[in-house]
Motif scaffolding. Structure first.
Motif, PDB file in Angstrom:
ATOM      1  N   ALA A 126       0.831  -1.201   0.000  1.00  0.00           N
ATOM      2  CA  ALA A 126       0.000   0.000   0.000  1.00  0.00           C
ATOM      3  C   ALA A 126       0.867   1.253   0.000  1.00  0.00           C
ATOM      4  CB  ALA A 126      -0.922  -0.010   1.210  1.00  0.00           C
ATOM      5  N   ALA A 127       1.947   1.258   0.791  1.00  0.00           N
ATOM      6  CA  ALA A 127       2.849   2.410   0.808  1.00  0.00           C
ATOM      7  C   ALA A 127       3.491   2.627  -0.562  1.00  0.00           C
ATOM      8  CB  ALA A 127       3.924   2.215   1.870  1.00  0.00           C
ATOM      9  N   PHE A 128       3.798   1.541  -1.272  1.00  0.00           N
ATOM     10  CA  PHE A 128       4.353   1.662  -2.622  1.00  0.00           C
ATOM     11  C   PHE A 128       3.366   2.360  -3.560  1.00  0.00           C
ATOM     12  CE2 PHE A 128       4.268  -0.254  -6.878  1.00  0.00           C
ATOM     13  CZ  PHE A 128       5.478   0.205  -7.380  1.00  0.00           C
ATOM     14  N   TYR A 129       2.093   1.945  -3.511  1.00  0.00           N
ATOM     15  CA  TYR A 129       1.100   2.557  -4.398  1.00  0.00           C
ATOM     16  C   TYR A 129       0.864   4.023  -4.037  1.00  0.00           C
ATOM     17  CZ  TYR A 129      -0.197  -1.809  -6.709  1.00  0.00           C
ATOM     18  OH  TYR A 129      -0.193  -2.946  -7.469  1.00  0.00           O
ATOM     19  N   PHE A 130       0.848   4.337  -2.755  1.00  0.00           N
ATOM     20  CA  PHE A 130       0.681   5.736  -2.372  1.00  0.00           C
ATOM     21  C   PHE A 130       1.892   6.567  -2.807  1.00  0.00           C
ATOM     22  CE2 PHE A 130      -2.187   3.982   1.082  1.00  0.00           C
ATOM     23  CZ  PHE A 130      -3.343   4.382   0.435  1.00  0.00           C
ATOM     24  N   GLY A 131       3.095   5.968  -2.785  1.00  0.00           N
ATOM     25  CA  GLY A 131       4.264   6.667  -3.293  1.00  0.00           C
ATOM     26  C   GLY A 131       4.155   6.943  -4.783  1.00  0.00           C
ATOM     27  N   ARG A 132       3.644   5.953  -5.546  1.00  0.00           N
ATOM     28  CA  ARG A 132       3.414   6.172  -6.980  1.00  0.00           C
ATOM     29  C   ARG A 132       2.397   7.289  -7.202  1.00  0.00           C
ATOM     30  NH1 ARG A 132       4.409   2.246 -10.849  1.00  0.00           N
ATOM     31  NH2 ARG A 132       3.510   3.836 -12.231  1.00  0.00           N
ATOM     32  N   ALA A 133       1.350   7.291  -6.380  1.00  0.00           N
ATOM     33  CA  ALA A 133       0.333   8.331  -6.508  1.00  0.00           C
ATOM     34  C   ALA A 133       0.924   9.711  -6.229  1.00  0.00           C
ATOM     35  CB  ALA A 133      -0.825   8.040  -5.560  1.00  0.00           C
ATOM     36  N   LEU A 134       1.809   9.806  -5.246  1.00  0.00           N
ATOM     37  CA  LEU A 134       2.450  11.085  -4.943  1.00  0.00           C
ATOM     38  C   LEU A 134       3.325  11.558  -6.101  1.00  0.00           C
ATOM     39  CD1 LEU A 134       3.397  10.580  -1.199  1.00  0.00           C
ATOM     40  CD2 LEU A 134       1.979  12.423  -2.111  1.00  0.00           C
ATOM     41  N   ARG A 135       4.015  10.639  -6.752  1.00  0.00           N
ATOM     42  CA  ARG A 135       4.847  11.032  -7.899  1.00  0.00           C
ATOM     43  C   ARG A 135       3.985  11.516  -9.058  1.00  0.00           C
ATOM     44  NH1 ARG A 135       7.948   6.588  -6.088  1.00  0.00           N
ATOM     45  NH2 ARG A 135       6.951   5.164  -7.563  1.00  0.00           N
ATOM     46  N   GLU A 136       2.867  10.816  -9.311  1.00  0.00           N
ATOM     47  CA  GLU A 136       1.960  11.266 -10.369  1.00  0.00           C
ATOM     48  C   GLU A 136       1.360  12.620 -10.027  1.00  0.00           C
ATOM     49  OE1 GLU A 136       1.321  10.038 -13.242  1.00  0.00           O
ATOM     50  OE2 GLU A 136       2.380   8.122 -13.114  1.00  0.00           O
ATOM     51  N   ASN A 137       1.021  12.815  -8.778  1.00  0.00           N
ATOM     52  CA  ASN A 137       0.457  14.091  -8.346  1.00  0.00           C
ATOM     53  C   ASN A 137       1.480  15.213  -8.485  1.00  0.00           C
ATOM     54  OD1 ASN A 137      -1.837  15.485  -6.650  1.00  0.00           O
ATOM     55  ND2 ASN A 137       0.065  16.014  -5.637  1.00  0.00           N
ATOM     56  N   ALA A 138       2.751  14.925  -8.129  1.00  0.00           N
ATOM     57  CA  ALA A 138       3.795  15.945  -8.223  1.00  0.00           C
ATOM     58  C   ALA A 138       4.080  16.336  -9.670  1.00  0.00           C
ATOM     59  CB  ALA A 138       5.067  15.454  -7.544  1.00  0.00           C
ATOM     60  N   SER A 139       3.951  15.391 -10.594  1.00  0.00           N
ATOM     61  CA  SER A 139       4.207  15.700 -12.001  1.00  0.00           C
ATOM     62  C   SER A 139       3.207  16.704 -12.551  1.00  0.00           C
ATOM     63  CB  SER A 139       4.157  14.414 -12.834  1.00  0.00           C
ATOM     64  OG  SER A 139       2.849  13.849 -12.803  1.00  0.00           O
ATOM     65  N   LEU A 140       2.007  16.758 -11.959  1.00  0.00           N
ATOM     66  CA  LEU A 140       0.988  17.693 -12.429  1.00  0.00           C
ATOM     67  C   LEU A 140       0.968  18.980 -11.612  1.00  0.00           C
ATOM     68  CD1 LEU A 140      -1.544  18.254 -14.217  1.00  0.00           C
ATOM     69  CD2 LEU A 140      -2.899  17.212 -12.401  1.00  0.00           C
ATOM     70  N   CYS A 141       1.172  18.862 -10.297  1.00  0.00           N
ATOM     71  CA  CYS A 141       0.947  19.995  -9.391  1.00  0.00           C
ATOM     72  C   CYS A 141       2.220  20.525  -8.768  1.00  0.00           C
ATOM     73  CB  CYS A 141      -0.025  19.585  -8.277  1.00  0.00           C
ATOM     74  SG  CYS A 141      -1.572  18.879  -8.891  1.00  0.00           S
ATOM     75  N   ALA A 142       3.381  20.127  -9.257  1.00  0.00           N
ATOM     76  CA  ALA A 142       4.629  20.607  -8.668  1.00  0.00           C
ATOM     77  C   ALA A 142       4.780  22.104  -8.919  1.00  0.00           C
ATOM     78  CB  ALA A 142       5.818  19.855  -9.259  1.00  0.00           C
ATOM     79  N   PRO A 143       5.268  22.873  -7.949  1.00  0.00           N
ATOM     80  CA  PRO A 143       5.462  24.320  -8.156  1.00  0.00           C
ATOM     81  C   PRO A 143       6.537  24.586  -9.189  1.00  0.00           C
ATOM     82  CG  PRO A 143       6.417  23.624  -6.065  1.00  0.00           C
ATOM     83  CD  PRO A 143       5.666  22.441  -6.602  1.00  0.00           C
ATOM     84  N   ALA A 144       6.452  25.749  -9.800  1.00  0.00           N
ATOM     85  CA  ALA A 144       7.417  26.113 -10.831  1.00  0.00           C
ATOM     86  C   ALA A 144       8.795  26.332 -10.222  1.00  0.00           C
ATOM     87  CB  ALA A 144       6.953  27.372 -11.564  1.00  0.00           C
ATOM     88  N   ALA A 145       9.821  26.077 -11.032  1.00  0.00           N
ATOM     89  CA  ALA A 145      11.200  26.207 -10.543  1.00  0.00           C
ATOM     90  C   ALA A 145      11.557  27.651 -10.226  1.00  0.00           C
ATOM     91  CB  ALA A 145      12.169  25.633 -11.579  1.00  0.00           C
ATOM     92  N   ASN A 146      10.925  28.610 -10.916  1.00  0.00           N
ATOM     93  CA  ASN A 146      11.235  30.025 -10.678  1.00  0.00           C
ATOM     94  C   ASN A 146      10.445  30.610  -9.525  1.00  0.00           C
ATOM     95  OD1 ASN A 146       8.728  29.977 -11.846  1.00  0.00           O
ATOM     96  ND2 ASN A 146       9.274  31.255 -13.610  1.00  0.00           N
ATOM     97  N   GLY A 147       9.702  29.790  -8.807  1.00  0.00           N
ATOM     98  CA  GLY A 147       8.966  30.270  -7.646  1.00  0.00           C
ATOM     99  C   GLY A 147       7.609  30.858  -7.946  1.00  0.00           C
ATOM    100  N   GLU A 148       7.131  30.771  -9.187  1.00  0.00           N
ATOM    101  CA  GLU A 148       5.818  31.306  -9.525  1.00  0.00           C
ATOM    102  C   GLU A 148       4.715  30.461  -8.883  1.00  0.00           C
ATOM    103  OE1 GLU A 148       5.307  31.657 -13.663  1.00  0.00           O
ATOM    104  OE2 GLU A 148       6.892  33.151 -13.947  1.00  0.00           O
TER     105      GLU A 148
END
Length: 655
Positions: free
Chosen positions: A306-328
């Motif tokens: 279960a922890a593995f799947y939640f980790g995969r979900a966090l990576r997928e979520n970060a790919s869409l909702c990660a903040p911009a590198a320039n701080g925007e």
């Protein structure tokens, strides 16, 4: 200068096609002649917000609130003077301003404020435009289901059912609305009306068919039935929806959820695999898929998977909702799909159950940024601090086993003839001793989390916060007593709100017990005694909590040199040892139907007693023997020690 309807029509068409710059320039031309029109100001604010990439929602909210207050005030003045209209208001619709404010608040995840706006709107829903009323009710349904207000959600759903039946009824040989043209809400153009708009003056921005609305109603009825634990009703509604639309991913998700609740885990995973595809409605679909897979494995008690799947979900979520590198700032459309806090909580729970306290605390600390009003989240963060302390204690103990024994440590209590030397009880180590002797101290936190290290001191803060949030939740729910809730549960009349209040009572009691344990470890017996007395004063306390509360109270009283008061607590704990043993045995049993290879859920409170019923009773007899020693009753102490050795076996003889 009279307004040109063609400009408004062109601005509306440009905005619909995504050409916000053209729409903005056209609206500026209209604004030059109608600079006090709330409707034009509203459209300009919406267009500016879209041009900025939806990154300034609070600025938009401020404009909408000012416009709504202005419109409502002007309408009150117009009604008071019996005037037909007002030049300051025009045909502006305050319900549209309220709906847009609720949408922005919902995307900001300020669900309470959004629901308050829509509740006021639903209380006066009759004069609201039909299309806008449907949209508002569906958004209100989402909020009520999210906050588990099932009774209110059923009321809104019933209204939608009645409105749907009325709008789809044949009218003079026509169905689903009239074919004649009406002006749009902004007076821009005359376009053919679409459903649902028998009495609607606003053209929907998208094509919505009666079948789609019927399917959405079935899905909401299925969600309501699932939350109410009515599996048969939810299965019927989901089946109706899937028959109408075989590729409905939301329906497949709900069907998998229903099968998981019925413990058909393999079927649930198969259904999820069939709907593992991107969704235009929710771009974060992959994260939801992996989250649901993690929830199914959690129900199967396979916490590592279960922890593995939640980790995969966090990576997928970060790919869409990660903040911009320039701080925007992140666009609000992406932030509204961000499920990081919920996923972090789920992953932290699996790590906690797997015995990884420090990693679990990091997850809970991240989840609390959004879930800071959830008592259970604070409770889990406190438990993670306790688990991290136990891990460090075990590491110190393992290091001592490989080195030469150190001098016997003891504490001095009392003065004069009442002075006592207190030897360490068992192998428990003080928190300060762990920090001093640990060969691998916990990593120092960064500046961002300097106040959030997984220590017992921070765990106490988290547990106190859990109690505070529990008290606030119970006040909001009406403050119904625990005994009344238990009586309703026995009669089968427990509502969803009552069930949540009962869970809050349970969280509060567990947090109180853990605070007593932390106070003992931190050498504060007076505080521990206070927490134990508060817990024992609760009505209907569970046997396992009561047994531990008596044990901790006895320990605290011994440290306070009040052995005469400690003896009754030790006897009460011993009398409840059978109940403690039953709980331990239940926690060690594997889940039904899944085989013995699955690791059971462990509770940190039973780590020391989880070796069997005799081991728990032996510890209680040893505690009672210590009380008799402090009272100079050596004969009774020897009898208790003999009883403890007979129950605990060879391991108790080395203690």
């Amino acid at each position: 200068m009279p307004d040109d309807p063609s400009e408004a029509a062109a601005a509306a068409a440009a905005y619909t096609e995504g050409d916000h710059a053209t729409a903005h320039s056209l609206l500026q031309g209209i604004l030059s002649s109608r600079d006090q029109d709330p409707k034009v100001l509203h459209n300009v604010a919406i267009t500016d917000y879209a041009m900025g990439g939806c990154k300034e929602p609070r600025k938009l909210l401020a404009v909408l609130e000012r416009l709504r207050a202005r419109v409502e005030e002007a309408r009150e003045k117009a009604d008071a003077s019996d005037s037909i209209g007002s030049d300051l208001v025009g045909d502006a619709d305050p319900s549209l301003l309220a709906y847009n404010s609720a949408v922005v608040l919902y995307q900001l995840k300020q669900y309470g404020k959004a629901r308050a706006v829509l509740d006021d709107m639903f209380a006066q829903i009759e004069p609201v435009d039909e299309f806008l009323a449907f949209r508002s009710c569906f958004l209100l349904l989402d909020l009520q289901l999210l906050q588990r207000q099932l009774e209110k959600a059923a009321e809104v759903l019933a209204y939608l059912e009645r409105s749907y039946a009325m709008l789809t009824k044949s009218d003079g040989g026509r169905e689903n609305g009239s074919a004649e043209s009406r002006d749009s809400a902004d007076g821009a153009s005359s376009l053919p009306s679409d459903w649902p708009n028998k009495r609607s003056a606003r053209r929907p921005p998208t094509d919505i068919s009666p079948e789609e609305v019927r399917s959405a109603l079935n899905l909401y009825k299925a969600k309501l039935a699932l939350l109410a634990r009515s599996s048969k009703s939810s299965k019927r509604e989901i089946k109706t929806t899937l028959n109408a639309c075989a590729q409905d991913t939301t329906g497949l998700f709900l069907k998998a959820n229903n099968e998981s609740l019925r413990q058909n885990y393999r079927k649930a995973m198969k259904l999820l695999s069939n709907c593992n595809q991107r969704s235009e409605r929710d771009p974060n679909f992959a994260a939801l898929y992996y989250n649901n897979m993690g929830c199914i494995h959690h129900s199967m008690r396979r916490h590592t998977a279960a922890a593995f799947y939640f980790g995969r979900a966090l990576r997928e979520n970060a790919s869409l909702c990660a903040p911009a590198a320039n701080g925007e700032a992140v666009p609000l459309t992406h932030f509204s799909c961000d499920r990081r806090s919920e996923l972090e909580y789920n992953r932290g729970l699996q790590l906690l159950l797997a015995g990884k306290g420090e990693a679990a605390f990091a997850c809970f600390h991240a989840a609390l940024k959004l879930l800071h009003r959830q008592p259970r989240a604070w409770l889990r963060a406190g438990e993670a601090c306790i688990a991290a302390h136990l891990e460090r204690e075990q590491a110190v103990r393992a290091g001592r086993a490989g080195s030469r024994p150190s001098a016997v440590g003891c504490e001095m209590l009392g003065v004069g003839g009442r002075r006592r030397l207190l030897l360490p009880v068992g192998e428990r180590l003080a928190a300060a001793e762990i920090a001093d002797e640990s060969e691998e101290p916990p990593p120092q936190p960064t500046t961002e989390s300097a106040i959030a290290a997984p220590t017992l001191e921070h765990g106490v803060k988290c547990l106190r916060a859990a109690i505070t949030q529990c008290d606030e939740a119970l006040r909001t729910a009406g403050g119904l007593a625990h005994g009344a809730l238990v009586a309703r549960a026995a009669q089968g009349t427990l509502s969803q709100a009552d069930e949540y209040a009962l869970q809050v009572h349970t969280v509060r009691r567990v947090a109180t017990l853990q605070l007593a344990w932390c106070a003992l470890v931190l050498a504060d017996p007076l505080a521990a005694l206070g927490w134990c007395e508060a817990l024992l004063a609760c009505e209907g306390l569970a046997h396992n909590l009561k047994a531990h509360a008596h044990t901790f109270a006895c320990d605290a009283l011994c440290h306070l040199d009040r052995s005469a008061e400690a003896a009754p607590h030790a006897r009460e704990a011993l009398a409840l040892s059978d109940a403690m043993g039953g709980v331990v045995a239940a926690s060690e049993a594997p889940p039904a139907g899944e085989g013995n290879e699955l690791e059971p859920v462990r509770n940190v409170w039973y780590e020391r007693e989880a070796l069997g019923d005799g081991k728990a009773a032996a510890g209680l007899y040893a505690t009672l023997a210590s009380v008799h020693v402090l009272r100079d009753d050596l004969a009774q102490a020897r009898a208790c020690v003999a009883q403890a050795m007979s129950l605990g076996g060879a391991e108790s003889r080395t203690a």
